[in-house]
Write a protein that holds these residues in place. Structure first.
Motif, PDB file in Angstrom:
ATOM      1  N   ALA A  59       0.837  -1.202   0.000  1.00 25.60           N
ATOM      2  CA  ALA A  59       0.000   0.000   0.000  1.00 25.60           C
ATOM      3  C   ALA A  59       0.874   1.255   0.000  1.00 25.60           C
ATOM      4  O   ALA A  59       0.545   2.239  -0.667  1.00 25.60           O
ATOM      5  CB  ALA A  59      -0.947  -0.003   1.189  1.00 25.60           C
ATOM      6  N   GLU A  60       1.988   1.210   0.727  1.00 27.08           N
ATOM      7  CA  GLU A  60       2.905   2.353   0.744  1.00 27.08           C
ATOM      8  C   GLU A  60       3.522   2.589  -0.633  1.00 27.08           C
ATOM      9  O   GLU A  60       3.895   3.704  -0.968  1.00 27.08           O
ATOM     10  CB  GLU A  60       4.009   2.135   1.780  1.00 27.08           C
ATOM     11  N   LYS A  61       3.617   1.516  -1.430  1.00 28.25           N
ATOM     12  CA  LYS A  61       4.188   1.611  -2.779  1.00 28.25           C
ATOM     13  C   LYS A  61       3.136   1.944  -3.827  1.00 28.25           C
ATOM     14  O   LYS A  61       3.421   1.931  -5.012  1.00 28.25           O
ATOM     15  CB  LYS A  61       4.880   0.296  -3.142  1.00 28.25           C
ATOM     16  N   GLY A  62       1.890   2.187  -3.375  1.00 29.99           N
ATOM     17  CA  GLY A  62       0.843   2.605  -4.300  1.00 29.99           C
ATOM     18  C   GLY A  62      -0.256   1.597  -4.557  1.00 29.99           C
ATOM     19  O   GLY A  62      -1.215   1.889  -5.268  1.00 29.99           O
ATOM     20  N   ALA A  63      -0.142   0.402  -4.003  1.00 28.25           N
ATOM     21  CA  ALA A  63      -1.202  -0.599  -4.179  1.00 28.25           C
ATOM     22  C   ALA A  63      -2.443  -0.178  -3.400  1.00 28.25           C
ATOM     23  O   ALA A  63      -2.356   0.533  -2.399  1.00 28.25           O
ATOM     24  CB  ALA A  63      -0.738  -1.969  -3.708  1.00 28.25           C
ATOM     25  N   LYS A  64      -3.599  -0.609  -3.863  1.00 32.69           N
ATOM     26  CA  LYS A  64      -4.859  -0.354  -3.168  1.00 32.69           C
ATOM     27  C   LYS A  64      -5.184  -1.554  -2.283  1.00 32.69           C
ATOM     28  O   LYS A  64      -4.952  -2.705  -2.673  1.00 32.69           O
ATOM     29  CB  LYS A  64      -6.005  -0.148  -4.158  1.00 32.69           C
ATOM     30  N   LEU A  65      -5.722  -1.285  -1.098  1.00 29.04           N
ATOM     31  CA  LEU A  65      -6.170  -2.371  -0.235  1.00 29.04           C
ATOM     32  C   LEU A  65      -7.520  -2.867  -0.738  1.00 29.04           C
ATOM     33  O   LEU A  65      -8.376  -2.072  -1.133  1.00 29.04           O
ATOM     34  CB  LEU A  65      -6.242  -1.900   1.213  1.00 29.04           C
TER      35      LEU A  65
END
Length: 120
Positions: A59-65
């Motif tokens: 998530a910190e790298k841009g992924a969505k939860l």
């Protein structure tokens, strides 16, 4: 007589539209694990600690939860990323509305499932 029929038709139409709106706004419930859209169902195989660490890192790298539902092998995007972050890597119950695309949930709540009772 025509006026009475016209009034009855308008009332029936209004009632029908109201019931359709009520049906569309009914919240549903999903069970699954909060994961991310990069790793998806891989978190099911991990320990809870590793799944949480991985989901938050992604998530910190841009992924969505997202919510992964093992029963139907589907992943759903979640509207409330802040709330999802609180439960990253955990099994949860999500309540909300399935969007028209069938792939996203407008979240009204995310919580831990109730513990299973013995004998069930």
């Amino acid at each position: 007589m025509k006026r009475l029929l016209a009034v009855m038709a308008v009332v029936a139409l209004a009632a029908g539209i109201g019931s359709l709106y009520a049906a569309e706004t009914k919240a549903d419930t999903w069970h699954g694990i909060i994961t991310d859209d990069m790793c998806g169902k891989k978190h099911v195989e991990m320990t809870a600690e590793k799944a949480t660490e991985c989901a938050l890192s992604c998530a910190e790298k841009g992924a969505k939860l997202v919510l992964y539902n093992k029963e139907n092998d589907k992943t759903f995007m979640l509207s409330d990323q802040a709330k999802a972050k609180e439960f990253a890597g955990q099994h949860v119950v999500v309540k909300g509305m399935l969007d028209a695309d069938g792939k996203s949930i407008t979240v009204s709540s995310i919580e831990k499932p109730e513990p299973k009772k013995e004998g069930n």
